[in-house]
Structures are given as C-alpha cells and as structure tokens.
Design an enzyme around this catalytic site. Structure first.
Site, short mmCIF file in Angstrom:
data_model
loop_
_atom_site.label_atom_id
_atom_site.label_comp_id
_atom_site.label_asym_id
_atom_site.label_seq_id
_atom_site.Cartn_x
_atom_site.Cartn_y
_atom_site.Cartn_z
N HIS A 1 0.88 -1.13 -0.10
CA HIS A 1 0.16 0.14 0.00
C HIS A 1 0.87 1.38 0.03
O HIS A 1 1.93 1.42 0.51
CB HIS A 1 -1.04 0.05 1.40
CG HIS A 1 -2.02 0.97 0.99
ND1 HIS A 1 -1.96 2.11 1.34
CD2 HIS A 1 -3.47 0.75 0.56
CE1 HIS A 1 -3.30 2.79 1.06
NE2 HIS A 1 -3.90 1.81 0.39
N ASP B 1 -7.97 -5.70 0.21
CA ASP B 1 -8.41 -6.63 -0.73
C ASP B 1 -8.09 -8.17 -0.37
O ASP B 1 -8.41 -9.11 -1.24
CB ASP B 1 -7.78 -6.08 -1.98
CG ASP B 1 -8.54 -4.80 -2.40
OD1 ASP B 1 -9.58 -4.55 -2.00
OD2 ASP B 1 -7.87 -3.84 -3.00
N1 ACO Z 1 4.01 -7.73 -4.52
C1 ACO Z 1 5.16 -7.61 -4.60
N2 ACO Z 1 6.19 -6.41 -4.51
C2 ACO Z 1 5.65 -5.52 -4.34
C3 ACO Z 1 4.12 -5.50 -4.02
C4 ACO Z 1 3.15 -6.70 -4.36
N3 ACO Z 1 2.14 -6.47 -3.98
N4 ACO Z 1 3.68 -3.90 -3.77
C5 ACO Z 1 4.81 -3.36 -3.87
N5 ACO Z 1 5.78 -4.26 -4.14
C6 ACO Z 1 7.25 -3.69 -4.11
C7 ACO Z 1 7.73 -3.14 -5.61
O1 ACO Z 1 7.99 -4.04 -6.65
C8 ACO Z 1 8.74 -2.13 -5.29
O2 ACO Z 1 10.00 -2.88 -4.96
P1 ACO Z 1 11.43 -2.21 -5.49
O3 ACO Z 1 11.56 -1.07 -4.69
O4 ACO Z 1 12.27 -3.34 -5.54
O5 ACO Z 1 11.11 -1.71 -7.00
C9 ACO Z 1 8.43 -1.93 -3.93
O6 ACO Z 1 7.49 -2.84 -3.29
C10 ACO Z 1 7.39 -0.56 -3.82
O7 ACO Z 1 6.37 -0.46 -4.55
P2 ACO Z 1 5.77 0.64 -5.51
O8 ACO Z 1 4.95 -0.33 -6.72
O9 ACO Z 1 6.58 1.54 -5.68
O10 ACO Z 1 4.63 1.02 -4.44
P3 ACO Z 1 3.40 1.88 -4.46
O11 ACO Z 1 3.21 2.61 -3.50
O12 ACO Z 1 3.60 2.73 -5.99
O13 ACO Z 1 2.07 0.73 -4.88
C11 ACO Z 1 0.37 -0.65 -4.54
C12 ACO Z 1 1.29 0.54 -3.96
C13 ACO Z 1 -0.04 -0.22 -6.08
C14 ACO Z 1 -0.88 -1.01 -3.84
C15 ACO Z 1 1.38 -1.98 -4.78
O14 ACO Z 1 1.79 -2.34 -3.45
C16 ACO Z 1 0.71 -3.17 -5.47
O15 ACO Z 1 0.81 -3.29 -6.91
N6 ACO Z 1 -0.17 -4.00 -4.79
C17 ACO Z 1 -0.67 -5.06 -5.29
C18 ACO Z 1 -2.01 -4.81 -5.87
C19 ACO Z 1 -2.98 -4.30 -4.65
O16 ACO Z 1 -3.12 -5.20 -3.82
N7 ACO Z 1 -3.59 -3.32 -4.84
C20 ACO Z 1 -4.48 -2.79 -3.90
C21 ACO Z 1 -4.06 -1.78 -2.89
S1 ACO Z 1 -5.52 -1.37 -1.63
C22 ACO Z 1 -6.52 -0.45 -2.47
O17 ACO Z 1 -6.23 0.49 -3.39
C23 ACO Z 1 -8.05 -0.55 -2.24
#
Ligand code: ACO
Length: 428
Positions: free
Chosen positions: A317, A375
């Site tokens: 998140h 979720d």
């Molecule tokens: N699985 C694996 N790695 C992850 C995940 C994940 N679910 N989420 C983040 N990371 C990693 C990224 O690869 C990144 O790694 P790096 O630094 O080596 O490149 C690091 O964690 C930071 O991730 P970002 O994508 O920069 O984080 P951001 O804040 O932009 O994204 C998000 C947040 C979109 C929710 C992300 O965590 C994600 O894609 N999660 C999966 C989808 C999800 O569950 N969405 C629902 C969120 S809650 C809602 O909106 C209701």
C-alpha cells in the site's frame, strides 16, 4: 516568535524563499507550495503524488505507520463494532453519527425508499452485451444517472448536497444488482422496501423473478442475518480512505464544475484497476492459480524475481507501512463467520494465511514494508456469501459511495480551483 516556515534555497543563484507550513490536527504538516511557481518560476515534481497533499480534508485520516484509520476522528474498529453501514454513511456525509435510534432508523428507511431506479435507466442496461464486466456497466449507468437528475447542477445548498449523496448511496446497490443480472442475462428483481438496505442488496442479487429466494423441502429459503451483518461490515470498512486514486479522480473531475454523478462515474472507472479496488478480484484469481498451500513458496519466489512482473495481489500500500487495519478487521471477521457457521473456502483460506505467514517473515516484504491490504481477505468472505468474483469490485463501490459523496461535498464547499497540474517538458 519562531516563524512556521520552510526556506527554499536555490543553490545556483543563492535566492531564498520562505514558504508557510500548513497546520493540521494530525499527521505530517504540509508546505504551502501554491505560490511556488508564481514566486520562483519553478514547479514541484512529484509523479504519483507520494509527497503531495491535494486538498485539506476532515473526512478520514490514515496513520500508515501505526495501522490507524479514522472516519471523522473515530477509529474504524470502534465504528464497525457498534454502528451499521447506514449510520457510517450519515457520519461521513453529515459529520456526525445519528443522535439516536430513531434518526438512525429514519435514515436507513429513507435509503430503502430511494433505492428504485427510473425505468428509463433500466433500458440502458439492456443495451449492454451479456458477459460485460459489471464495473463497465456500473460506471456507464452512474454517468447516465446525471441525465435523470439534471436539477442537481442548479442546487447549491446543504439540503441539495445531501439529497445528491442519499440518492447515490441508495441507488448504487440496485445499479450493481441490475448490472450483474444483466451481465448474466437474468431478469431484474426490483428493490423490496420491507428489507433493510444491506439485506435488500443480497435479495436483488439472489431472488428468482417471482421474488422468492428459493425453495427447499423445508420451505422457502431466506437470507441469513449473519450474512447481512458480514456484508454491512465489509461496506463499512470500505467507506472512505483519504485521497486515494479514485477519490482523487472524483475530486479532480468535480473541480471542473461537472455534475457530481459524472465525477463519481469517473471514480468508479479509476477504482476498477487492479492496482486499486480491482485487486480484490485478482486476489481470488491468484489464490485459485496458486491452487495448493504447497505452491506458496514458489509464488513468493516469483515475487522476488526481478525478471518476473508477478506481484502478490492484496499486498502493499502507498500509505500503510504497517498492517492495514481494514485487513486486520476483515481477517477477524472471516474467522468469526467461519466459527458461526458461514463456511469459508478452506483451501483459499489456508493458502492466504500461509502466504501472509511466509511473506511477513521474508526479507523482501520486510524491507519494503509490504503487508496484506483491505483486498487480501475480503474476497474469501464474499465468496462465502455466494457473491460472484466479478462483483467484488462493485461491492467496493457500494462501500466507498458515502466517502466519494462526502468528498464531492467537501471539495465543492472548499471553493477549490480547477485541478490543473503542470509538467516538466522533455520533448522537442
Ligand atoms: N508484491 C510484490 N512486490 C510489491 C508489491 C506486491 N504486491 N507491492 C509493492 N511491491 C514492491 C515493488 O516491486 C517495489 O519494489 P522495488 O523497490 O524493488 O522496485 C516496492 O515494493 C514499492 O512498490 P511501489 O509499486 O513503488 O509502491 P506503490 O506505493 O507505488 O504501490 C500498490 C502501491 C499499487 C498498492 C502496490 O503495493 C501493488 O501493486 N500492490 C498489489 C495490488 C493491490 O493489492 N492493490 C490494492 C491496494 S489497496 C486499494 O487500493 C484498495
């Protein structure tokens, strides 16, 4: 007296600029950069808005480091334990919980009465093909609602705003149920005002065209009050969440002066994406793909493989760098329902719990502070309530509706300017 300002120094010219710090009641303060460009001829650059506050708000508050979420200053866990979703709708749109039982009941009854749709709107569903995703149907139908409530553009009073919000909250379950039934070619079932707001939604999804919910050798099938309570809590836990992507979309669109229902329709589209509300559908598909608890380590390894775009859906998140309090509440609800007789899918439950256990001990997740989000477990409960996977994100829409409506009202009343970010040009 020490001034509450921040000084920006341009190291190439030596110029200094003071900017005010904006006070807040909780959380980080903000630098008032609204005149940054005017004063310095420089923009601030923050793609994804990770460090940017786009508005002032009093609706919900998230402390992402300490697993705290407040609606109007009250912790969500206290709210879902003591109040119904319709009470929480009142809290969000009015700023206060109902003063007594009568006020609470009157509001809920009003929602029941407002749940019907104009017949013309029903014709819109008929134009969509079978198999269309309910989120696509839903955003179109909500946009179309603005054609039936044209009066709103002229209304500029608390009464008008609240009517707009009540209509939207009341009609959204009917729209979701109709869009679903349309997508599978079932005839629509009209709202039943003898049933509560939440029960009526399950009724509109499940009922046969004659209004019955089914027959067994023991008689007519009825809706289990435990299912109603569970869904009520799920709606409540989704009711508002600061300036996330869909809420920001709603505010941006409403800032142009458009009809609020058109702005909410845009918010529904923003929510649909798998990085946002669409994740709940993907989580369940992923649990099915993992298939067996023994495959969990293999999937956790895929997450860590830099050449594999695979992400664990329902994890991570932008704001929570600790356990999402909504995920915690949903996980306990899942366990509680299971004990009370609403049986969860044991295989999915086991895979999800093992995924969480493995992930929370894994260096990759620890380093990046990745925890289960709202979720992660919600789909397991929704499956136990016999809600089809394609409806998971529309369920999120129903829950988020009071939040979006409150944000619309707050945004209009703040007199905010049209949203108009700049860019750093790198072209020819
Ligand atoms: N699985 C694996 N790695 C992850 C995940 C994940 N679910 N989420 C983040 N990371 C990693 C990224 O690869 C990144 O790694 P790096 O630094 O080596 O490149 C690091 O964690 C930071 O991730 P970002 O994508 O920069 O984080 P951001 O804040 O932009 O994204 C998000 C947040 C979109 C929710 C992300 O965590 C994600 O894609 N999660 C999966 C989808 C999800 O569950 N969405 C629902 C969120 S809650 C809602 O909106 C209701």
């Amino acid at each position: 007296m020490k001034k509450n300002t921040i000084t920006l120094i341009n190291n190439s010219t030596g110029e200094k600029f003071d900017f005010d710090l904006i006070e807040c009641t909780r959380g980080p303060k903000a630098i008032d950069f609204s005149k940054l460009f005017e004063r310095t001829n420089i923009f601030s650059y923050d793609p994804g808005y990770g460090s940017t506050a786009g508005c002032k708000s009093t609706i919900s508050y998230i402390d992402g480091n300490n697993s705290i979420l407040l609606y109007r200053g009250i912790p969500i866990q206290d709210l879902v334990d003591k109040y119904t979703f319709s009470d929480i709708c009142l809290l969000l749109i009015n700023g206060e919980l109902p003063k007594n039982n009568r006020e609470s009941k009157e509001f809920e009854l009003e929602l029941r009465h407002l749940g019907f749709l104009h017949e013309g709107l029903i014709n819109i569903f008929k134009a969509f093909p079978d198999g269309a995703h309910p989120m696509a149907n839903l955003s179109s139908a909500v946009g179309a609602l603005s054609t039936f409530y044209k009066d709103y553009m002229e209304i500029d009073s608390d009464e008008g705003y609240h009517m707009m919000a009540k209509r939207m909250i009341a009609k959204i379950p009917t729209l979701v149920a109709f869009s679903y039934r349309n997508s599978i070619g079932y005839p629509y079932v009209y709202p039943d005002i003898s049933r509560s707001y939440v029960e009526n939604f399950l009724y509109m999804l499940r009922a046969f065209p004659d209004g019955r919910l089914g027959m067994t050798l023991d008689g007519e099938v009825e809706i289990d009050p435990l299912e109603v309570e569970a869904l009520d809590k799920i709606f409540s836990l989704h009711a508002d969440h600061g300036q996330n992507a869909s809420t920001t979309t709603v505010r941006n669109v409403v800032s142009t002066g458009v009809h609020p229902y058109a702005a909410i329709s845009a918010g529904i589209n923003a929510l649909w994406g798998p990085s946002h509300g669409g994740a709940n559908e993907k989580v369940l598909n992923q649990l099915a793909e993992i298939g067996d608890v023994k495959n969990v380590p293999k999937f956790v390894d895929r997450v860590k493989d830099k050449n594999d775009p695979f992400r664990l859906m329902g994890f991570g998140h932008r704001v929570y760098k600790s356990y999402d309090p909504r995920a915690k509440a949903i996980k306990s609800l899942k366990d509680e329902l299971d004990k009370k007789g609403i049986k969860m899918n044991a295989r999915f439950s086991e895979i999800a719990e093992r995924l969480e256990e493995v992930a929370l001990k894994d260096e990759y997740f620890i380093e990046r502070k990745l925890y289960p989000n709202v979720d992660f477990y919600s789909g397991i409960i929704l499956t136990a309530l016999r809600i089809p996977v394609s409806l998971f994100t529309p369920i999120f829409v129903i829950g988020r509706m009071p939040g979006w409506c409150s944000q619309v009202i707050e945004h209009i009343k703040s007199g905010a300017r049209i949203t108009r970010p700049r860019q750093v040009y790198g072209g020819k």
